[in-house]
Design a protein around this motif. Structure first.
Motif, PDB file in Angstrom:
ATOM      1  N   HIS A   1       1.036  -1.280  -0.326  1.00 36.07           N
ATOM      2  CA  HIS A   1       0.194   0.409   0.153  1.00 36.07           C
ATOM      3  C   HIS A   1       0.857   1.030   0.172  1.00 36.07           C
ATOM      4  O   HIS A   1       0.824   2.087  -0.876  1.00 36.07           O
ATOM      5  N   ARG A   2       2.240   1.034   0.973  1.00 38.00           N
ATOM      6  CA  ARG A   2       2.733   2.495   1.171  1.00 38.00           C
ATOM      7  C   ARG A   2       3.653   2.544  -0.406  1.00 38.00           C
ATOM      8  O   ARG A   2       3.454   3.761  -0.995  1.00 38.00           O
ATOM      9  N   GLU A   3       4.240   1.442  -0.743  1.00 36.14           N
ATOM     10  CA  GLU A   3       5.185   1.164  -1.841  1.00 36.14           C
ATOM     11  C   GLU A   3       3.835   1.924  -3.156  1.00 36.14           C
ATOM     12  O   GLU A   3       3.789   2.912  -4.410  1.00 36.14           O
ATOM     13  N   PHE A   4       2.540   1.371  -3.950  1.00 38.33           N
ATOM     14  CA  PHE A   4       2.178   2.201  -4.109  1.00 38.33           C
ATOM     15  C   PHE A   4       1.596   3.623  -4.049  1.00 38.33           C
ATOM     16  O   PHE A   4       1.464   4.691  -4.821  1.00 38.33           O
ATOM     17  N   VAL A   5       1.371   3.843  -3.104  1.00 32.32           N
ATOM     18  CA  VAL A   5       1.615   6.070  -2.574  1.00 32.32           C
ATOM     19  C   VAL A   5       2.447   6.761  -3.022  1.00 32.32           C
ATOM     20  O   VAL A   5       2.665   7.650  -4.010  1.00 32.32           O
ATOM     21  N   ARG A   6       3.873   5.686  -2.433  1.00 34.54           N
ATOM     22  CA  ARG A   6       4.949   6.391  -2.744  1.00 34.54           C
ATOM     23  C   ARG A   6       5.345   7.212  -4.591  1.00 34.54           C
ATOM     24  O   ARG A   6       5.927   7.666  -4.437  1.00 34.54           O
ATOM     25  N   LYS A   7       5.119   5.682  -4.613  1.00 30.84           N
ATOM     26  CA  LYS A   7       5.119   5.730  -6.709  1.00 30.84           C
ATOM     27  C   LYS A   7       3.797   6.303  -7.458  1.00 30.84           C
ATOM     28  O   LYS A   7       4.780   7.353  -8.357  1.00 30.84           O
TER      29      LYS A   7
ATOM     30  N   LEU B   1       1.769   3.049 -13.794  1.00 26.14           N
ATOM     31  CA  LEU B   1       2.352   3.257 -12.099  1.00 26.14           C
ATOM     32  C   LEU B   1       2.917   2.125 -12.014  1.00 26.14           C
ATOM     33  O   LEU B   1       3.900   1.710 -11.488  1.00 26.14           O
ATOM     34  N   ALA B   2       1.619   0.820 -12.184  1.00 25.28           N
ATOM     35  CA  ALA B   2       2.113  -0.420 -12.185  1.00 25.28           C
ATOM     36  C   ALA B   2       3.327  -0.921 -12.444  1.00 25.28           C
ATOM     37  O   ALA B   2       4.181  -1.699 -11.489  1.00 25.28           O
TER      38      ALA B   2
ATOM     39  N   GLY C   1       6.553  -3.089 -10.759  1.00 29.89           N
ATOM     40  CA  GLY C   1       7.413  -3.869 -10.884  1.00 29.89           C
ATOM     41  C   GLY C   1       6.074  -5.951 -10.836  1.00 29.89           C
ATOM     42  O   GLY C   1       6.265  -6.342 -10.994  1.00 29.89           O
ATOM     43  N   VAL C   2       5.172  -4.387 -11.085  1.00 28.24           N
ATOM     44  CA  VAL C   2       3.570  -5.672 -10.680  1.00 28.24           C
ATOM     45  C   VAL C   2       2.748  -5.431 -11.714  1.00 28.24           C
ATOM     46  O   VAL C   2       2.866  -4.458 -12.737  1.00 28.24           O
ATOM     47  N   THR C   3       1.963  -6.204 -11.675  1.00 26.44           N
ATOM     48  CA  THR C   3       0.792  -5.813 -13.319  1.00 26.44           C
ATOM     49  C   THR C   3      -0.575  -5.208 -12.702  1.00 26.44           C
ATOM     50  O   THR C   3      -0.747  -5.139 -11.195  1.00 26.44           O
ATOM     51  N   GLN C   4      -1.090  -4.107 -13.432  1.00 28.74           N
ATOM     52  CA  GLN C   4      -1.853  -3.284 -13.521  1.00 28.74           C
ATOM     53  C   GLN C   4      -2.979  -4.072 -12.538  1.00 28.74           C
ATOM     54  O   GLN C   4      -3.682  -2.760 -11.520  1.00 28.74           O
ATOM     55  N   PRO C   5      -3.781  -4.600 -12.412  1.00 33.07           N
ATOM     56  CA  PRO C   5      -4.988  -5.289 -12.097  1.00 33.07           C
ATOM     57  C   PRO C   5      -4.791  -5.342 -10.331  1.00 33.07           C
ATOM     58  O   PRO C   5      -5.911  -4.869  -9.415  1.00 33.07           O
TER      59      PRO C   5
ATOM     60  N   ASP D   1      -9.283   7.206  -5.577  1.00 31.88           N
ATOM     61  CA  ASP D   1      -8.328   6.414  -3.891  1.00 31.88           C
ATOM     62  C   ASP D   1      -7.503   6.379  -4.108  1.00 31.88           C
ATOM     63  O   ASP D   1      -6.749   6.703  -2.855  1.00 31.88           O
ATOM     64  N   LEU D   2      -6.775   6.130  -4.812  1.00 31.06           N
ATOM     65  CA  LEU D   2      -5.946   6.266  -4.927  1.00 31.06           C
ATOM     66  C   LEU D   2      -4.982   7.620  -4.797  1.00 31.06           C
ATOM     67  O   LEU D   2      -4.085   7.369  -4.204  1.00 31.06           O
TER      68      LEU D   2
END
Lengths: 240, 240
Positions: free
Chosen positions: B27-33, B50-51, B55-59, B70-71
Motif C-alpha cells: 500500500h505504501r509503495e503504491f502511494v509513494r510511486k 504506475l504498475a 514491477g507488478v501488474t496493473q490489476p 481513491d489512490l
DNA sequence: AAGAATAATTATCGTTCGATAATTAAAAAG
DNA sequence: CTTTTTAATTATCGAACGATAATTATTCTT
C-alpha cells in the motif's frame, strides 16, 4: 438470433443543417473554443468535446489543424502573444509619471489581462507540461517588465543608472510579481472568496514593497557582486 | 486466411518471479510511486505505467484501492497532511526570538519542505482539478501560518494585540507568501536557472517586506474597517 | 443552370484507459 | 507434509481517444 431493431430511445437525428463558414473564421472559432475548453479541463480534453461545443463533427478539426498539438500551439499563441501589450513596457519607462503610479498602473492593467480563468489556468497547465513557451514567457516578463521596473525604481531613488542591475535586485521584483500573481491564482483558480479587492491589494502590496525596497537595494549595491556574472576575476573565494 | 504465427520479436517472457510482500508495505509503495508518477505527468497518468514502475501488474492496484480516485486521495493525504509540521506554528509564536528571525526560520524550513518537484507539481495539479483539498490547504495556511505571523509582526511593532486582524493585513502576508512560493515554481516547475540562491532570496524578500509593512499596516489600522465584516452598520456608502 | 471546388459529413481504425472475473502460486495454518 | 488462505497473475470488457479515408452537400465559378 438477436433482435436487430433495438428500441431507439434517441429520437431521430435532427437532420442537422451543416453550416459552412469561411475557413479563417472557422480557424479562429476552433482556437477560441479550444482556449475555453483547455482552460477548463487541461490539454487532455478530447477533440470530440471540442467539436461538440462548436456544433461540428470531430474530424473537421483535422481540416484546420494537422494534429492536436498544432491546435495547442495555436492556443499558446493566443494566450502568450496576442494578449501581450507592448505599451506595458513603454508606460513603465515614462519618467513623467511618479514611479509608484507607474508600477500601480502597470499592475492594474496587467492583472486585468491575466486574472481570467482562461489565462491563468492555461498558464499553469502549460507550465506543468514543461513546454518551452512558459520559460520563454518568463524570460520576456523579466526583460520587458521587471528589469525596466527595477532600473526605473533605482533611478527614482537617486542611484546612478550606470552600474548594472544585480540579479538580487531583479529577484526582488520577482517577489512582488509572484505575490500579485498568487492573488489571482487564489481568486480565479482556487475559487476563494477574497476579503480584499484587487485594487486595494495592489496598492498595499506595492506601497509595502516600495517602502522597504530602497534599503535592501542599497545593501545589495554595497555587497560584493555575486559569483556567476562577475566581471572582476574568474575565481573568487565563496563567502559562506 | 492470414498467418497466425507472427514472428515473435519479443523474447520469451522472463518467467517473472512474483514477489509477495506485506499488504501495508505494498500500500505504501503504491502511494509513494503514485506521488512520483502523478507529480511528473499529472493525475491523468495511467495505472499501467504506475504498475510497471512497481514491477507488478496493473490489476493488482485494485486489490489495494477500490478506484483510481481513491489512490489519488491517498496521494493528497501524503502531500497535504503528512508533510505538514505543527512546529511551524509554534516556532512563529515563540516571542523569545526576534520577529525577523522567526519569519526567516519558518520560511527556510517551509520552503525546504515544499520546494520539491513532487510537492509543488502535485499542489499545482490538484489546484487545477478544482478539488476541495486545495481550498482546505489554503485555509490552513492562513489560520495556522499567516494570521499568527501577522499578529506577531503587529505585536513586534508595538501595536496592541486587542484589535482584530483586518483582512487587508492578512492579505499583505499572502503577498509575501506568494512571492516566495513563486520562486519555487520558477525554479522547480519551470526549471529556470536561478541567479539568486534560496537563502538570499528569502533574506531580501523578508527584509523588504518587514521594512515596508509597518507604515502600510498603520494606514490600514487607521482606515475604516472594510465593508463585509464591519460590526458598525449594515449599509454604508461605497467609496468609489 | 451546370459543373467545379471544397467545407462538412459518416464510418472506421488502432490504442489506451479504468476496471472486473477467473486463475495461479506463494505464504500461513493445521 | 497437507490444506487453507490470499497475494499476485492472465485475460478481457466497454468506453474514449487521436487520426484517416471515403462520402455528401454547400458554395463558388463559368
Amino acid at each position: 438470433m438477436a433482435l436487430t431493431h433495438d428500441i431507439d430511445t434517441t429520437e431521430a437525428p435532427p437532420k442537422q443543417r451543416r453550416s459552412r463558414i469561411k475557413p479563417e473564421e472557422r480557424h479562429r472559432e476552433f482556437v477560441r473554443k479550444a482556449v475555453s475548453l483547455f482552460s477548463e479541463v487541461g490539454f487532455g480534453a478530447g477533440t470530440r468535446e471540442l467539436a461538440q461545443r462548436l456544433g461540428v463533427t470531430q474530424p473537421l478539426l483535422y481540416r484546420y489543424f494537422p494534429s492536436k498539438d498544432d491546435l495547442i500551439a495555436a492556443v499558446y499563441r493566443e494566450i502568450y502573444v496576442n494578449r501581450w501589450k507592448p505599451e506595458w513596457r513603454e508606460g513603465l519607462l515614462d519618467e513623467a509619471v511618479p514611479i509608484r503610479q507607474r508600477i500601480l498602473s502597470f499592475y492594474d492593467d496587467y492583472t486585468r489581462t491575466i486574472f481570467t480563468p482562461e489565462w491563468l489556468r492555461i498558464y499553469l497547465f502549460s507550465g506543468l507540461r514543461g513546454v518551452d513557451i512558459t520559460r520563454l514567457y518568463t524570460t520576456t516578463v523579466e526583460t520587458e517588465i521587471l528589469k525596466p521596473i527595477a532600473r526605473a525604481t533605482r533611478k527614482a531613488f537617486g542611484r546612478p543608472d550606470s552600474d548594472p542591475l544585480r540579479p538580487e535586485e531583479v529577484e526582488l521584483f520577482w517577489t512582488l510579481q509572484g505575490g500579485i500573481f498568487y492573488y489571482g491564482v487564489r481568486q480565479i483558480v482556487y475559487g476563494l472568496e477574497m476579503q480584499v479587492d484587487r485594487e486595494t491589494m495592489l496598492r498595499n502590496a506595492i506601497d509595502t514593497f516600495l517602502d522597504g525596497v530602497s534599503s535592501v537595494m542599497e545593501r545589495i549595491a554595497s555587497e560584493q557582486p555575486a559569483g556567476g556574472a562577475s566581471a572582476g576575476g574568474e575565481f573568487r573565494i565563496s563567502d559562506n
